[in-house]
Each structure stands twice: as structure tokens, then as C-alpha cells.
Design a protein around this motif. Structure first.
Motif, PDB file in Angstrom:
ATOM      1  N   GLU A   1      50.482  23.337  52.657  1.00 26.08           N
ATOM      2  CA  GLU A   1      49.807  23.320  51.356  1.00 26.08           C
ATOM      3  C   GLU A   1      48.358  22.862  51.505  1.00 26.08           C
ATOM      4  O   GLU A   1      47.445  23.443  50.893  1.00 26.08           O
ATOM      5  CB  GLU A   1      50.556  22.383  50.410  1.00 26.08           C
ATOM      6  CG  GLU A   1      49.996  22.385  48.993  1.00 26.08           C
ATOM      7  CD  GLU A   1      50.753  21.438  48.091  1.00 26.08           C
ATOM      8  OE1 GLU A   1      50.988  21.791  46.931  1.00 26.08           O
ATOM      9  OE2 GLU A   1      51.082  20.320  48.541  1.00 26.08           O
ATOM     10  N   ARG A   2      48.105  21.835  52.327  1.00 35.19           N
ATOM     11  CA  ARG A   2      46.736  21.376  52.540  1.00 35.19           C
ATOM     12  C   ARG A   2      45.888  22.461  53.196  1.00 35.19           C
ATOM     13  O   ARG A   2      44.712  22.640  52.867  1.00 35.19           O
ATOM     14  CB  ARG A   2      46.742  20.116  53.414  1.00 35.19           C
ATOM     15  CG  ARG A   2      47.199  18.855  52.694  1.00 35.19           C
ATOM     16  CD  ARG A   2      46.862  17.617  53.507  1.00 35.19           C
ATOM     17  NE  ARG A   2      47.574  17.588  54.767  1.00 35.19           N
ATOM     18  CZ  ARG A   2      48.775  17.061  54.940  1.00 35.19           C
ATOM     19  NH1 ARG A   2      49.418  16.501  53.913  1.00 35.19           N
ATOM     20  NH2 ARG A   2      49.350  17.049  56.125  1.00 35.19           N
TER      21      ARG A   2
ATOM     22  N   THR B   1      45.029  25.057  50.580  1.00 39.49           N
ATOM     23  CA  THR B   1      43.997  24.533  49.683  1.00 39.49           C
ATOM     24  C   THR B   1      42.631  24.590  50.345  1.00 39.49           C
ATOM     25  O   THR B   1      41.625  24.983  49.733  1.00 39.49           O
ATOM     26  CB  THR B   1      44.332  23.094  49.276  1.00 39.49           C
ATOM     27  OG1 THR B   1      45.600  23.077  48.601  1.00 39.49           O
ATOM     28  CG2 THR B   1      43.258  22.516  48.361  1.00 39.49           C
TER      29      THR B   1
ATOM     30  N   ASN C   1      41.473  28.252  50.558  1.00 37.63           N
ATOM     31  CA  ASN C   1      41.120  28.776  49.236  1.00 37.63           C
ATOM     32  C   ASN C   1      39.787  28.198  48.750  1.00 37.63           C
ATOM     33  O   ASN C   1      38.939  28.921  48.218  1.00 37.63           O
ATOM     34  CB  ASN C   1      42.229  28.457  48.228  1.00 37.63           C
ATOM     35  CG  ASN C   1      43.459  29.327  48.429  1.00 37.63           C
ATOM     36  OD1 ASN C   1      43.362  30.431  48.969  1.00 37.63           O
ATOM     37  ND2 ASN C   1      44.613  28.832  48.026  1.00 37.63           N
ATOM     38  N   ASN C   2      39.604  26.877  48.938  1.00 35.08           N
ATOM     39  CA  ASN C   2      38.346  26.257  48.526  1.00 35.08           C
ATOM     40  C   ASN C   2      37.171  26.805  49.322  1.00 35.08           C
ATOM     41  O   ASN C   2      36.087  27.041  48.781  1.00 35.08           O
ATOM     42  CB  ASN C   2      38.418  24.736  48.695  1.00 35.08           C
ATOM     43  CG  ASN C   2      39.147  24.065  47.552  1.00 35.08           C
ATOM     44  OD1 ASN C   2      39.200  24.581  46.447  1.00 35.08           O
ATOM     45  ND2 ASN C   2      39.729  22.914  47.819  1.00 35.08           N
TER      46      ASN C   2
ATOM     47  N   GLN D   1      41.279  25.517  37.361  1.00 40.35           N
ATOM     48  CA  GLN D   1      41.000  25.235  38.770  1.00 40.35           C
ATOM     49  C   GLN D   1      40.190  23.942  38.919  1.00 40.35           C
ATOM     50  O   GLN D   1      40.470  23.116  39.794  1.00 40.35           O
ATOM     51  CB  GLN D   1      40.242  26.406  39.395  1.00 40.35           C
ATOM     52  CG  GLN D   1      40.022  26.286  40.892  1.00 40.35           C
ATOM     53  CD  GLN D   1      39.340  27.526  41.469  1.00 40.35           C
ATOM     54  OE1 GLN D   1      39.134  28.514  40.767  1.00 40.35           O
ATOM     55  NE2 GLN D   1      38.997  27.473  42.744  1.00 40.35           N
TER      56      GLN D   1
ATOM     57  N   ASN E   1      41.561  20.429  40.677  1.00 37.14           N
ATOM     58  CA  ASN E   1      40.827  19.773  41.764  1.00 37.14           C
ATOM     59  C   ASN E   1      40.532  18.314  41.430  1.00 37.14           C
ATOM     60  O   ASN E   1      40.700  17.422  42.270  1.00 37.14           O
ATOM     61  CB  ASN E   1      39.507  20.512  42.028  1.00 37.14           C
ATOM     62  CG  ASN E   1      39.680  21.713  42.929  1.00 37.14           C
ATOM     63  OD1 ASN E   1      40.653  21.819  43.662  1.00 37.14           O
ATOM     64  ND2 ASN E   1      38.739  22.630  42.874  1.00 37.14           N
TER      65      ASN E   1
ATOM     66  N   SER F   1      43.854  16.307  41.418  1.00 39.75           N
ATOM     67  CA  SER F   1      44.345  16.116  42.790  1.00 39.75           C
ATOM     68  C   SER F   1      43.570  15.007  43.480  1.00 39.75           C
ATOM     69  O   SER F   1      44.148  14.153  44.166  1.00 39.75           O
ATOM     70  CB  SER F   1      44.221  17.420  43.576  1.00 39.75           C
ATOM     71  OG  SER F   1      45.006  18.435  43.004  1.00 39.75           O
TER      72      SER F   1
ATOM     73  N   GLY G   1      36.715  20.344  47.543  1.00 37.30           N
ATOM     74  CA  GLY G   1      37.150  20.448  46.152  1.00 37.30           C
ATOM     75  C   GLY G   1      36.062  20.160  45.148  1.00 37.30           C
ATOM     76  O   GLY G   1      35.882  20.899  44.173  1.00 37.30           O
TER      77      GLY G   1
END
Length: 396
Positions: A219-220, A223, A226-227, A290, A294, A297, A357
């Protein structure tokens, strides 16, 4: 001719200006020379370079001339001016304290592309009592050389500035690429290590932990990727907002739902506070969600266990404010600007987050007409404030 060669041998603007006044003083035969560069108002001087005065003498005189008296006359009426005695000229203004005595005067304008950008002054003719027509002709010729040399120097300085800017951008890109590779490698190394334990595990407890670590590591990594891709697309101008009327409460609840699993693992409670009246907002719902995910999170990541993270929504006459509030360590003042740059973290040694992020969130906020900032003091936690206009001007 030698003076012209000496002037063109300089490349920096400061060097050219100094060479002009030194050459003019030597060739014309004057005790003092100066060159004034006009400021943006085209009336006063922004630079004043001298020759024949020591640094101590200049310091004693004080501020730059203000373009009054004969100096102002050469500015207002851009033509050569000669005077046998400055003190008797009808346009005289006088000298400031500690100024050396001066009598004879010769001033000529310096033109470039049809405009006057400066003036060349000479005082105290060596030998004769005053400057003559030949001195004036030489000064005018030197001023013409000076105009071309100054233009070249400005182009040279600008080209050097652009080269440095390109080099800095190249270094930043290489650094970002290296840091991206480092982050991905670290994330995948953890995934691989725990996946290996999962394959070779012999106890249910070890298998359960390995599976959780593999999931969180993957998952990290997703992320991070994607970022990074979002940031690259934003920088390239390839992201366009899709405008919709959005129920604020619904958007906040969707964002909270997206981070609930991470919050539950730390026993962090998520709260939402809304204004009394139901509020809608004209914005891009996907980009808003989104940004909030961010921010939430980050807040959960930096909050102590069993603490609370709140989303407080407020409205004024023109904006809707989303404030994400945590009870973590806060953001030091020296980091409050840097944390919105790629790969910057609250604590670079903590291993928390990817440093992408917040940069992505700020750029997304600007994309949909808003702004994102941090409000923080050391200790009580941090508040990230997102302000979005009720109806962006560019929204169709």
C-alpha cells in the motif's frame, strides 16, 4: 579605440560600468567620472558608478544622487551638457556634505535602442579650465560604445542566469529521481523480506504478521507511485479539474472512510465538525477527496496512539475552510515552507511518509482555485488549512 576594446573586454554588467567610467576619465582627461543608471521610474538613479573617488570618500558622501541639478538636467533633456563652472550654472543644486569640490562639468546621455538608460558625467578637467567640443565628441563616442557593451553585458548576465537556472533544475530532477528510486527500493525491500517470511513461515502468528506487513508495504508503494505520477502530471500541466456541485459532508465522510483502517490500527479517533447549515461547494470532488485523504493520512501517521484527528469545516462569505487538526509533535517553523516541497518530511530520520503527499496536495489545491497552508506550534499538534472558493471563477 583602446578604451573601446577595454570596455568590450568586460562581460559582467558591473565590470562594464566600472570600465566605462575609468576609460572616460583617462581618455577625456578628468579628475572624476561617474555613470548613473536610470531606475524603473526613468527619473531617478538606481546605480551610480564612480572613478577617481576612493571607497572612503564615497562612503562619506552617503546616498546616491537623486537626479537633481545638472545630473537631473541630463536625465530630463538627454543631450550633452558642458559647463565651465557647475556652481554658476542656472540649474545647479549644490553638493551634499563631504563632497569634494568640483567646477568644470561634462555630461552625456547613454542611449540603447532609442532610449536613454544612463548618463556619463566627467568633472574637473585636467589642464585647461573647462571641457571643449573635442572632449564632448570623445565622451559621446564612448557613450555609444558603452551602450552596446552594456547591452551585451546584460545579455551575458541573463544567459548566465538562465544557465544556472537550467543547471539547478537538472540537479533537482536528478535528486528527485534518485530519491524516488531510493524510496521505491526501500518499500519493495520490506515487501520482499516479509513475503519471504510468509512463504517460509511455520506458525499462524508469524504468517498473520507477515501478511499484514506485505499488505501495508504494498500500500505504501502504491501511494508513493501514485503521488509521484500525480506530481509529474501536475508539473506538466496535464491535470484538468472536473467541476461538480459537491455536498461537503459527503466529501468529508468519504475521505474519513478512506483512512479509517489506518486510524483503527493506531486507535486514533476521527471526528468531523460541520457548520449548522447544509453546504454545497462547486469544485472537483475527486481532487478534494484526494487532498483530504492525504491530510488525514499525515495526521494519523504523526498522531500518538489513542488520540483524536478532527476535520473542522467552516464557511465565510467567499470560501469554505477544511482544517485537519492532529495532536502530534507539530511542525517546526523552519520546516513550514519546506514540507510542501517534494521529498521533504516532518522528521527526515523517522521513516514516516514519502514526502510527496503535501506537495501533491498543495498543487491540487491551487489547481481547483484554493490554497493549502500549515498552522502549527511546537507541541500541541499541527493544523493544515485548505481554503476553497465557494464557486471558482474558472468553473464551468
Amino acid at each position: 579605440m583602446s578604451a573601446g576594446v577595454a570596455i568590450f573586454s568586460e562581460h559582467s554588467l558591473e565590470g562594464v560600468l566600472q570600465q566605462i567610467v575609468d576609460s572616460a576619465r583617462e581618455v577625456v582627461g578628468a579628475r572624476y567620472a561617474a555613470l548613473g543608471v536610470l531606475g524603473s521610474d526613468r527619473k531617478t538613479l538606481s546605480q551610480f558608478v564612480t572613478s577617481g573617488l576612493s571607497a572612503a570618500e564615497r562612503d562619506r558622501i552617503g546616498d546616491l544622487p537623486r537626479g537633481r541639478g545638472l545630473l537631473g538636467l541630463v536625465i530630463r533633456e538627454p543631450r550633452p551638457i558642458r559647463s565651465a563652472d557647475i556652481n554658476r550654472h542656472p540649474q545647479r543644486f549644490g553638493f551634499p556634505p563631504h563632497h569634494p569640490p568640483m567646477k568644470s562639468f561634462l555630461g552625456v546621455p547613454i542611449r540603447s535602442r532609442g532610449e536613454v538608460f544612463g548618463n556619463l558625467y566627467l568633472t574637473e578637467k585636467v589642464g585647461p579650465q573647462e571641457f571643449d567640443r573635442e572632449d564632448e565628441a570623445i565622451a559621446v563616442l564612448l557613450a555609444a560604445h558603452a551602450a552596446v557593451a552594456v547591452e551585451n553585458a546584460r545579455l551575458h548576465d541573463e544567459s548566465q542566469r538562465l544557465v544556472r537556472q537550467v543547471e539547478a533544475m537538472q540537479r533537482q530532477r536528478e535528486l528527485s529521481s534518485a530519491m524516488m528510486n531510493h524510496e521505491v527500493r526501500n518499500a519493495l525491500t520490506g515487501v520482499f523480506g516479509w513475503a519471504e517470511r510468509l512463504v517460509r513461515g511455520k506458525s499462524p502468528e508469524q504468517n498473520a504478521r507477515a501478511a499484514r506487513e506485505v499488505y501495508e508495504g504494498a500500500e505504501r508503494t502504491m501511494t508513493l507511485l501514485n503521488n509521484f505520477l500525480d506530481l509529474a502530471r501536475l508539473e506538466a500541466g496535464k491535470v484538468r479539474p472536473v467541476w461538480r456541485d459537491v455536498e461537503i459532508a459527503t466529501a468529508v465522510q468519504h475521505a474519513i472512510a478512506g483512512v479509517e483502517p489506518v486510524a483503527e490500527a493506531k486507535r486514533v479517533r476521527l471526528l468531523a465538525e460541520y457548520p449548522n447549515e447544509a453546504t454545497t461547494l462547486r469544485t472537483d470532488p475527486m481532487r478534494l477527496e484526494q487532498i483530504l485523504i492525504n491530510l488525514l493520512s499525515n495526521a494519523v501517521r504523526h498522531s500518538p496512539e489513542a488520540e483524536t484527528v478532527a476535520v473542522r469545516v467552516e464557511r465565510d462569505s467567499s470560501d469554505v475552510w477544511f482544517r485537519v487538526i492532529d495532536r502530534g509533535p507539530g511542525v517546526p517553523p523552519e520546516l513550514r515552507a519546506r514540507i510542501f516541497e517534494p521529498f521533504e518530511r516532518f522528521d527526515p530520520h523517522s521513516g514516516l511518509g514519502t514526502g510527496l503527499g503535501l506537495p501533491v496536495s498543495r498543487r491540487l489545491a491551487e489547481l481547483i482555485g484554493g490554497r493549502l497552508a500549515v498552522e502549527s506550534t511546537i507541541g500541541p499538534g499541527a493544523t493544515f488549512a485548505l481554503a476553497l472558493p465557494l464557486r471558482p471563477p474558472q468553473a464551468a
